[in-house]
Design a protein around this motif. Structure first.
Motif, PDB file in Angstrom:
ATOM      1  N   GLN A 190      -2.127  -9.661   7.090  1.00  0.00           N
ATOM      2  CA  GLN A 190      -3.002  -8.185   7.845  1.00  0.00           C
ATOM      3  C   GLN A 190      -3.811  -7.441   6.913  1.00  0.00           C
ATOM      4  O   GLN A 190      -2.447  -7.012   5.413  1.00  0.00           O
ATOM      5  N   GLN A 191      -4.961  -6.600   6.631  1.00  0.00           N
ATOM      6  CA  GLN A 191      -5.188  -5.986   5.702  1.00  0.00           C
ATOM      7  C   GLN A 191      -4.675  -5.140   5.291  1.00  0.00           C
ATOM      8  O   GLN A 191      -4.103  -4.318   4.353  1.00  0.00           O
ATOM      9  N   ARG A 192      -3.762  -4.560   6.229  1.00  0.00           N
ATOM     10  CA  ARG A 192      -2.384  -3.268   6.164  1.00  0.00           C
ATOM     11  C   ARG A 192      -1.604  -3.320   5.138  1.00  0.00           C
ATOM     12  O   ARG A 192      -1.613  -2.788   4.105  1.00  0.00           O
ATOM     13  N   ILE A 193      -0.708  -4.977   5.392  1.00  0.00           N
ATOM     14  CA  ILE A 193       0.198  -5.333   4.612  1.00  0.00           C
ATOM     15  C   ILE A 193      -0.915  -5.706   3.490  1.00  0.00           C
ATOM     16  O   ILE A 193      -0.085  -5.715   2.306  1.00  0.00           O
ATOM     17  N   ALA A 194      -2.114  -6.180   3.276  1.00  0.00           N
ATOM     18  CA  ALA A 194      -2.313  -6.908   2.087  1.00  0.00           C
ATOM     19  C   ALA A 194      -2.766  -5.404   1.143  1.00  0.00           C
ATOM     20  O   ALA A 194      -2.938  -5.933   0.231  1.00  0.00           O
ATOM     21  N   ASN A 195      -3.470  -4.199   1.746  1.00  0.00           N
ATOM     22  CA  ASN A 195      -3.627  -2.670   0.481  1.00  0.00           C
ATOM     23  C   ASN A 195      -2.518  -2.671   0.278  1.00  0.00           C
ATOM     24  O   ASN A 195      -2.456  -2.137  -0.996  1.00  0.00           O
ATOM     25  N   GLN A 196      -1.251  -3.136   0.565  1.00  0.00           N
ATOM     26  CA  GLN A 196       0.322  -2.475   0.606  1.00  0.00           C
ATOM     27  C   GLN A 196      -0.304  -3.492  -0.997  1.00  0.00           C
ATOM     28  O   GLN A 196       0.868  -2.837  -2.119  1.00  0.00           O
ATOM     29  N   ILE A 197       0.202  -4.585  -0.240  1.00  0.00           N
ATOM     30  CA  ILE A 197       0.789  -5.595  -1.731  1.00  0.00           C
ATOM     31  C   ILE A 197      -0.362  -5.401  -3.106  1.00  0.00           C
ATOM     32  O   ILE A 197       0.668  -4.911  -3.906  1.00  0.00           O
ATOM     33  N   ARG A 198      -1.567  -5.349  -2.804  1.00  0.00           N
ATOM     34  CA  ARG A 198      -2.116  -4.397  -3.931  1.00  0.00           C
ATOM     35  C   ARG A 198      -1.449  -3.821  -4.835  1.00  0.00           C
ATOM     36  O   ARG A 198      -1.916  -3.417  -6.044  1.00  0.00           O
ATOM     37  N   SER A 199      -1.520  -2.515  -3.874  1.00  0.00           N
ATOM     38  CA  SER A 199      -0.873  -0.955  -4.609  1.00  0.00           C
ATOM     39  C   SER A 199       0.164  -1.349  -5.034  1.00  0.00           C
ATOM     40  O   SER A 199      -0.524  -1.085  -6.655  1.00  0.00           O
ATOM     41  N   MET A 200       0.619  -1.882  -4.965  1.00  0.00           N
ATOM     42  CA  MET A 200       2.111  -1.968  -6.005  1.00  0.00           C
ATOM     43  C   MET A 200       1.935  -2.749  -7.406  1.00  0.00           C
ATOM     44  O   MET A 200       2.208  -2.790  -7.207  1.00  0.00           O
ATOM     45  N   LEU A 201       1.122  -4.417  -6.512  1.00  0.00           N
ATOM     46  CA  LEU A 201       0.824  -5.327  -7.461  1.00  0.00           C
ATOM     47  C   LEU A 201      -0.187  -4.006  -8.952  1.00  0.00           C
ATOM     48  O   LEU A 201       0.521  -3.848 -10.001  1.00  0.00           O
ATOM     49  N   PHE A 202      -0.887  -2.884  -8.358  1.00  0.00           N
ATOM     50  CA  PHE A 202      -1.797  -1.883  -9.064  1.00  0.00           C
ATOM     51  C   PHE A 202       0.095  -0.753  -9.768  1.00  0.00           C
ATOM     52  O   PHE A 202      -0.087  -0.884 -10.893  1.00  0.00           O
ATOM     53  N   ALA A 203       0.425  -0.684  -9.065  1.00  0.00           N
ATOM     54  CA  ALA A 203       2.005  -0.133  -9.956  1.00  0.00           C
ATOM     55  C   ALA A 203       2.557  -0.915 -10.656  1.00  0.00           C
ATOM     56  O   ALA A 203       3.283   0.182 -11.630  1.00  0.00           O
ATOM     57  N   GLY A 204       2.874  -1.391 -10.344  1.00  0.00           N
ATOM     58  CA  GLY A 204       3.632  -2.920 -11.205  1.00  0.00           C
ATOM     59  C   GLY A 204       2.511  -2.775 -12.887  1.00  0.00           C
ATOM     60  O   GLY A 204       2.829  -2.593 -13.934  1.00  0.00           O
TER      61      GLY A 204
END
Length: 212
Positions: free
Chosen positions: A158-172
């Motif tokens: 799901q694009q929405r969840i994939a975007n959130q995952i990448r955003s949180m990797l970015f936050a990491g």
């Protein structure tokens, strides 16, 4: 240096909190809104006065501090296998990024624009996640080393969840950058665990006493 251990403990908690969110999103499709907001917020703190400012206050990292405490206390923690793998991968990727000044300036410029967008919509608006995910993909996503995210395929596609995952990797990555700026090193996780654990416990105790 005493105060520095506190700041290092806080930045480390930021890494673990982001890693935990990646795991939760990948396996359940959801994550606590407040924690997602903290992650997004941290990406926009480009010139912070002190460590707490990056996360909008130490209180916002309580979940990450609790994970950090578990991981620093004992070496055996099967329930955190994925979280720990993400955290170590984030630290590795951040080290690769720190050598590429051109990419760092691209990230800085694009985050400035994303910050204005987040102020217009809301920090956890889908457009903001989409933008942050594209910055991540266009920069960190070009490295040979990729962080392999494991979870439920139905959520991961799901694009929405994939975007959130990448955003949180970015936050990491943001938290890992901060950790290194504060003098944090991977060897500290082995040889300075007692100092980091003591600071983590003090932070948790302070947050819990203030909140009651």
């Amino acid at each position: 240096m005493l105060n520095n251990w506190r700041d290092q403990a806080l930045a480390l908690a930021g890494i673990f909190q982001a890693a935990t969110l990646v795991e939760r999103l990948a396996k359940t499709g959801t994550a606590p809104q407040v924690q997602l907001e903290t992650g997004v917020f941290s990406l926009f703190q480009l010139n912070p006065d002190h460590t707490d400012t990056v996360f909008g206050g130490a209180v916002n990292l309580l979940p990450g501090l609790q994970v950090s405490r578990q991981l620093l206390q004992s070496r055996q923690h099967p329930e955190y296998t994925d979280c720990l793998r993400y955290a170590l991968s984030i630290l590795y990727l951040q080290r690769q990024l720190s050598k590429k000044s051109a990419l760092l300036s691209i990230i800085g410029n694009r985050l400035q624009k994303a910050k204005a967008q987040a102020e217009h919509f809301a920090p956890t608006h889908e457009n903001v996640f989409s933008n942050l995910a594209s910055i991540y993909s266009d920069t960190l996503g070009t490295f040979r080393f990729r962080i392999q995210v494991l979870g439920d395929f139905n959520y991961l596609q799901q694009q929405r969840i994939a975007n959130q995952i990448r955003s949180m990797l970015f936050a990491g990555i943001r938290a890992a950058t901060l950790w290194r700026q504060l003098g944090g090193r991977r060897l500290h996780l082995l040889f300075q665990r007692k100092k980091l654990l003591r600071s983590t416990n003090e932070l948790i105790a302070h947050i819990e006493s203030t909140n009651h």
